[in-house]
Design a protein around this motif. Sequence first.
Motif, PDB file in Angstrom:
ATOM      1  N   GLN A 106      41.353   8.218  44.003  1.00  0.00           N
ATOM      2  CA  GLN A 106      42.035   9.199  44.846  1.00  0.00           C
ATOM      3  C   GLN A 106      42.631  10.316  43.990  1.00  0.00           C
ATOM      4  OE1 GLN A 106      41.986   9.537  48.166  1.00  0.00           O
ATOM      5  NE2 GLN A 106      43.080  11.457  47.865  1.00  0.00           N
ATOM      6  N   SER A 107      43.162   9.979  42.848  1.00  0.00           N
ATOM      7  CA  SER A 107      43.717  10.983  41.939  1.00  0.00           C
ATOM      8  C   SER A 107      42.627  11.944  41.456  1.00  0.00           C
ATOM      9  CB  SER A 107      44.385  10.296  40.746  1.00  0.00           C
ATOM     10  OG  SER A 107      44.872  11.245  39.838  1.00  0.00           O
ATOM     11  N   ILE A 108      41.466  11.412  41.147  1.00  0.00           N
ATOM     12  CA  ILE A 108      40.336  12.243  40.716  1.00  0.00           C
ATOM     13  C   ILE A 108      39.901  13.162  41.854  1.00  0.00           C
ATOM     14  CG2 ILE A 108      37.909  12.205  39.991  1.00  0.00           C
ATOM     15  CD1 ILE A 108      38.616   9.496  38.576  1.00  0.00           C
ATOM     16  N   ILE A 109      39.874  12.631  43.069  1.00  0.00           N
ATOM     17  CA  ILE A 109      39.504  13.420  44.248  1.00  0.00           C
ATOM     18  C   ILE A 109      40.471  14.585  44.416  1.00  0.00           C
ATOM     19  CG2 ILE A 109      39.435  13.392  46.787  1.00  0.00           C
ATOM     20  CD1 ILE A 109      38.289  10.504  46.513  1.00  0.00           C
ATOM     21  N   GLU A 110      41.765  14.299  44.315  1.00  0.00           N
ATOM     22  CA  GLU A 110      42.766  15.350  44.480  1.00  0.00           C
ATOM     23  C   GLU A 110      42.637  16.413  43.390  1.00  0.00           C
ATOM     24  OE1 GLU A 110      46.476  13.231  44.666  1.00  0.00           O
ATOM     25  OE2 GLU A 110      45.908  12.255  46.550  1.00  0.00           O
ATOM     26  N   ASP A 111      42.417  15.991  42.145  1.00  0.00           N
ATOM     27  CA  ASP A 111      42.235  16.953  41.049  1.00  0.00           C
ATOM     28  C   ASP A 111      41.004  17.820  41.271  1.00  0.00           C
ATOM     29  OD1 ASP A 111      44.505  15.979  39.792  1.00  0.00           O
ATOM     30  OD2 ASP A 111      43.386  14.738  38.360  1.00  0.00           O
ATOM     31  N   THR A 112      39.929  17.212  41.740  1.00  0.00           N
ATOM     32  CA  THR A 112      38.693  17.952  41.982  1.00  0.00           C
ATOM     33  C   THR A 112      38.892  18.977  43.096  1.00  0.00           C
ATOM     34  OG1 THR A 112      37.376  16.068  41.232  1.00  0.00           O
ATOM     35  CG2 THR A 112      36.246  17.725  42.576  1.00  0.00           C
ATOM     36  N   LYS A 113      39.570  18.583  44.158  1.00  0.00           N
ATOM     37  CA  LYS A 113      39.841  19.517  45.261  1.00  0.00           C
ATOM     38  C   LYS A 113      40.709  20.673  44.780  1.00  0.00           C
ATOM     39  CE  LYS A 113      39.293  16.353  49.125  1.00  0.00           C
ATOM     40  NZ  LYS A 113      39.958  15.672  50.258  1.00  0.00           N
ATOM     41  N   LYS A 114      41.670  20.387  43.912  1.00  0.00           N
ATOM     42  CA  LYS A 114      42.532  21.434  43.365  1.00  0.00           C
ATOM     43  C   LYS A 114      41.704  22.424  42.548  1.00  0.00           C
ATOM     44  CE  LYS A 114      46.441  22.131  40.290  1.00  0.00           C
ATOM     45  NZ  LYS A 114      47.360  21.498  39.345  1.00  0.00           N
ATOM     46  N   ARG A 115      40.808  21.913  41.713  1.00  0.00           N
ATOM     47  CA  ARG A 115      39.955  22.800  40.908  1.00  0.00           C
ATOM     48  C   ARG A 115      39.042  23.634  41.798  1.00  0.00           C
ATOM     49  NH1 ARG A 115      39.774  18.212  37.785  1.00  0.00           N
ATOM     50  NH2 ARG A 115      37.665  17.718  38.442  1.00  0.00           N
ATOM     51  N   MET A 116      38.541  23.049  42.871  1.00  0.00           N
ATOM     52  CA  MET A 116      37.695  23.799  43.801  1.00  0.00           C
ATOM     53  C   MET A 116      38.481  24.941  44.432  1.00  0.00           C
ATOM     54  SD  MET A 116      35.529  20.808  45.718  1.00  0.00           S
ATOM     55  CE  MET A 116      34.684  21.931  46.828  1.00  0.00           C
ATOM     56  N   HIS A 117      39.705  24.646  44.841  1.00  0.00           N
ATOM     57  CA  HIS A 117      40.547  25.661  45.465  1.00  0.00           C
ATOM     58  C   HIS A 117      40.848  26.786  44.467  1.00  0.00           C
ATOM     59  CE1 HIS A 117      43.610  27.446  48.012  1.00  0.00           C
ATOM     60  NE2 HIS A 117      44.445  27.388  46.996  1.00  0.00           N
ATOM     61  N   GLU A 118      41.179  26.424  43.237  1.00  0.00           N
ATOM     62  CA  GLU A 118      41.473  27.430  42.214  1.00  0.00           C
ATOM     63  C   GLU A 118      40.254  28.304  41.925  1.00  0.00           C
ATOM     64  OE1 GLU A 118      42.854  24.973  39.031  1.00  0.00           O
ATOM     65  OE2 GLU A 118      44.861  24.774  39.888  1.00  0.00           O
TER      66      GLU A 118
ATOM     67  N   TYR B  93      39.926  32.307  42.558  1.00  0.00           N
ATOM     68  CA  TYR B  93      39.505  33.188  41.468  1.00  0.00           C
ATOM     69  C   TYR B  93      38.324  34.049  41.904  1.00  0.00           C
ATOM     70  CZ  TYR B  93      37.530  34.682  37.012  1.00  0.00           C
ATOM     71  OH  TYR B  93      37.008  35.426  35.983  1.00  0.00           O
ATOM     72  N   LYS B  94      37.344  33.396  42.549  1.00  0.00           N
ATOM     73  CA  LYS B  94      36.151  34.118  42.994  1.00  0.00           C
ATOM     74  C   LYS B  94      36.516  35.207  44.005  1.00  0.00           C
ATOM     75  CE  LYS B  94      32.908  32.522  45.809  1.00  0.00           C
ATOM     76  NZ  LYS B  94      31.903  31.663  46.404  1.00  0.00           N
ATOM     77  N   THR B  95      37.451  34.896  44.900  1.00  0.00           N
ATOM     78  CA  THR B  95      37.882  35.866  45.911  1.00  0.00           C
ATOM     79  C   THR B  95      38.652  37.022  45.278  1.00  0.00           C
ATOM     80  OG1 THR B  95      37.992  34.131  47.588  1.00  0.00           O
ATOM     81  CG2 THR B  95      39.233  36.151  48.028  1.00  0.00           C
ATOM     82  N   GLU B  96      39.577  36.690  44.388  1.00  0.00           N
ATOM     83  CA  GLU B  96      40.427  37.720  43.775  1.00  0.00           C
ATOM     84  C   GLU B  96      39.651  38.647  42.838  1.00  0.00           C
ATOM     85  OE1 GLU B  96      43.623  35.593  41.906  1.00  0.00           O
ATOM     86  OE2 GLU B  96      44.553  35.086  43.818  1.00  0.00           O
ATOM     87  N   HIS B  97      38.578  38.143  42.244  1.00  0.00           N
ATOM     88  CA  HIS B  97      37.840  38.915  41.243  1.00  0.00           C
ATOM     89  C   HIS B  97      36.405  39.230  41.677  1.00  0.00           C
ATOM     90  CE1 HIS B  97      41.104  38.335  38.393  1.00  0.00           C
ATOM     91  NE2 HIS B  97      41.153  37.085  38.802  1.00  0.00           N
ATOM     92  N   ALA B  98      36.157  39.176  42.956  1.00  0.00           N
ATOM     93  CA  ALA B  98      34.796  39.337  43.475  1.00  0.00           C
ATOM     94  C   ALA B  98      34.133  40.626  42.990  1.00  0.00           C
ATOM     95  CB  ALA B  98      34.804  39.284  44.996  1.00  0.00           C
TER      96      ALA B  98
END
Length: 73
Positions: A16-28, A32-37
């Motif tokens: 579950q901790s790995i899942i949460e970290d992965t979701k956080k990285r996806m969101h970040e 980033y992609k949106t802000e620097h498109a």
Amino acid sequence: MMANDDNRSDNARQIQSIIEDTKKRMHEAERYKTEHAAELHPDEKRALIEKKRNREMSLNALEKEKEEEKKER
């Protein structure tokens, strides 16, 4: 030589901790992609899309693994 105990009691929590970290990285990455498109090179955009796809596949596998761990407890 001592036997190595297979202590799997907290595997579901660790997954579950790995899942949460992965979701956080996806969101970040999405932020980033949106802000620097406008300034992203097409290769960088493709790399971000590929990483997202890989993370989604990993999340699916991790969710299944977590459920299996819960069943075995």
